[in-house]
Design a protein around this motif. Structure first.
Motif, mmCIF file in Angstrom:
data_model
loop_
_atom_site.group_PDB
_atom_site.id
_atom_site.type_symbol
_atom_site.label_atom_id
_atom_site.label_comp_id
_atom_site.label_asym_id
_atom_site.label_seq_id
_atom_site.Cartn_x
_atom_site.Cartn_y
_atom_site.Cartn_z
ATOM 1 N N UNK A 1 -16.158 14.300 16.189
ATOM 2 C CA UNK A 1 -17.349 13.269 15.694
ATOM 3 C C UNK A 1 -17.300 12.386 15.785
ATOM 4 N N UNK A 2 -17.701 11.910 16.282
ATOM 5 C CA UNK A 2 -18.005 10.093 16.581
ATOM 6 C C UNK A 2 -18.952 9.620 15.564
ATOM 7 N N UNK A 3 -18.572 9.636 13.716
ATOM 8 C CA UNK A 3 -19.895 8.674 13.752
ATOM 9 C C UNK A 3 -19.888 8.252 12.494
ATOM 10 N N UNK B 1 -21.294 6.741 6.304
ATOM 11 C CA UNK B 1 -23.033 8.107 6.053
ATOM 12 C C UNK B 1 -23.516 8.185 7.047
ATOM 13 N N UNK B 2 -22.893 8.049 8.462
ATOM 14 C CA UNK B 2 -24.155 9.205 9.383
ATOM 15 C C UNK B 2 -24.316 10.098 9.033
ATOM 16 N N UNK B 3 -24.956 11.417 9.011
ATOM 17 C CA UNK B 3 -25.723 12.661 7.977
ATOM 18 C C UNK B 3 -25.055 13.305 9.817
ATOM 19 N N UNK B 4 -24.165 14.658 9.160
ATOM 20 C CA UNK B 4 -23.774 15.645 10.078
ATOM 21 C C UNK B 4 -24.453 17.128 8.873
ATOM 22 N N UNK C 1 -16.791 14.786 5.494
ATOM 23 C CA UNK C 1 -15.877 13.728 5.042
ATOM 24 C C UNK C 1 -14.513 12.927 5.506
ATOM 25 N N UNK C 2 -13.788 13.967 6.175
ATOM 26 C CA UNK C 2 -12.590 13.099 6.918
ATOM 27 C C UNK C 2 -13.065 11.463 7.323
ATOM 28 N N UNK C 3 -13.901 11.201 8.215
ATOM 29 C CA UNK C 3 -14.687 10.572 8.967
ATOM 30 C C UNK C 3 -15.334 9.630 7.783
ATOM 31 N N UNK C 4 -16.085 9.525 6.120
ATOM 32 C CA UNK C 4 -16.924 8.918 5.442
ATOM 33 C C UNK C 4 -18.097 9.452 5.926
#
Length: 400
Positions: free
Chosen positions: A35-37, A40-43, A61-64
């Protein structure tokens, strides 16, 4: 600070397959790498209950990022509504739901990227510097859950990491759950009660979670016995199903029914456990307590489970309150009530009897709906539940 780390033990069991804490963290790191986010980008997470669901939440969460947990039974139109309302960058799904996702993406002309967990190799070797998933910042939106939308369109409830942790911290404060506990996950993870208490809390505390893949009394009993489950969180219809079966068998025998009435009049828990040992054994013989939430539990069912030798703890809350507002404690159960407020949560009744709540557990607001947020949370920070209550001493009772 770590939210979850490698505890060198089994984290989750699904269809009799064990997944260790390390394997779950590795799974999350693999999903995260795809994931390139930004923060707080939504997934969106759109799949059935399974260990990969947990891995997906932790990977986001690992990518915040913010997990937007969706009902796995959503149809194409419902998915399109979410795509247009909150514009998630990715959707993590499974073979079971992939066709609905593809159709919704096509019809909505959305640029959302699809990750199908059944096509991702989680067994591949990857280098993990830190076998842990860190906590999010307190005010970061950790999850977004859509309300059922009985009045108007569903609203995205934004819950911060601190909202989620308010419930987890309160359970830790009153020492209800330990790392040795084993929880049975029955309810779909897109609801805040099972998400908080059969996914996030057990992983934070280091418990074992057994995910049920079939909701039947036989499957529940089999898993209770096989895995020595200590805590079960269910909704009233689960307990109604068991109550009907147990009470029916007791009434078939004049002696059993007489013993039931004697235990009812004496109300001595150790005696109840001895008299109804067969029922205890049918539930695996290791139950510390049972939890009912999500709707009102019939007072008689709560009282009868006590007679069967179980502590039945009923609680009350809403998605907007992360979810728990109040619940009965193991040593202070009053059937027909939803217990006392969570530590750190203030509850009061308005003049018309409406329950209003203030505390760390109250949501950040509804996504992109400032008017609806202002309607729900007043200028002093009180959340208006829309439910009517009264107090029985310090125990809260829902009356409408």
């Amino acid at each position: 600070m770590n939210f979850i780390y490698d505890r060198k033990k089994t984290a989750v069991i699904y269809k009799d397959k064990e997944h260790s804490y390390y394997e779950l963290i590795k799974m999350a790191k693999i999903y995260s790498s795809l994931m390139n986010i930004d923060k707080e980008d939504r997934v969106a997470i759109f799949m059935e209950n399974r260990p990969e669901y947990m891995g997906a939440v932790l990977g986001v969460w690992d990518k915040k990022g913010t997990c937007t947990n969706l009902d796995a039974s959503y149809n194409v139109d419902q998915l399109i509504y979410v795509f247009n309302d909150s514009h998630p960058k990715y959707i993590i799904t499974s073979n079971e739901n992939i066709e609905v996702v593809k159709k919704a993406k096509e019809e909505s002309n959305s640029s959302i990227k699809i990750l199908n967990i059944d096509e991702i190799d989680i067994k591949k070797d990857i280098e993990i510097e830190n076998a842990a998933i860190e906590c999010l910042e307190k005010d970061a939106v950790a999850v977004m859950l859509y309300t059922s939308g009985t009045t108007g369109n569903p609203k995205g409830v934004m819950l911060t990491f601190d909202n989620i942790m308010s419930n987890v911290d309160a359970i830790e404060e009153i020492k209800m759950v330990t790392p040795e506990d084993r929880l049975l996950a029955l309810l779909p993870f897109h609801h805040i009660l099972p998400l908080s208490f059969t996914v996030l809390m057990p992983l934070k505390f280091g418990c074992l979670v057994v995910i049920l893949d079939e909701l039947s009394s036989e499957a529940i009993k089999r898993n209770l016995q096989k895995y020595k489950i200590t805590i079960v969180i269910g909704v009233p219809r689960v307990w109604e199903m068991f109550h009907k079966g147990i009470k029916g068998k007791i009434k078939e025998s004049a002696l059993s029914y007489k013993l039931f009435n004697i235990c009812k009049s004496l109300n001595i828990m150790p005696l109840n456990k001895i008299v109804f040992k067969k029922i205890q054994d049918a539930f695996g013989g290791n139950i510390k307590f049972l939890v009912s939430g999500g709707a009102k539990l019939d007072k008689e069912i709560c009282e009868d489970f006590n007679i069967f030798g179980f502590k039945m703890l009923e609680g009350y809350g809403l998605t907007e309150t992360s979810p728990i507002i109040s619940f009965n404690r193991i040593d202070n159960v009053i059937a027909g009530t939803v217990g006392t407020p969570l530590p750190g949560v203030k509850v009061k009744l308005e003049e018309d009897g409406e329950i209003v709540v203030k505390g760390r557990n109250v949501m950040k607001g509804y996504y992109n709906k400032p008017e609806a947020t202002a309607e729900a949370i007043d200028s002093e920070g009180w959340f208006h539940t829309g439910d009517l209550g009264q107090f029985d001493g310090d125990h809260l009772k829902i009356i409408g």
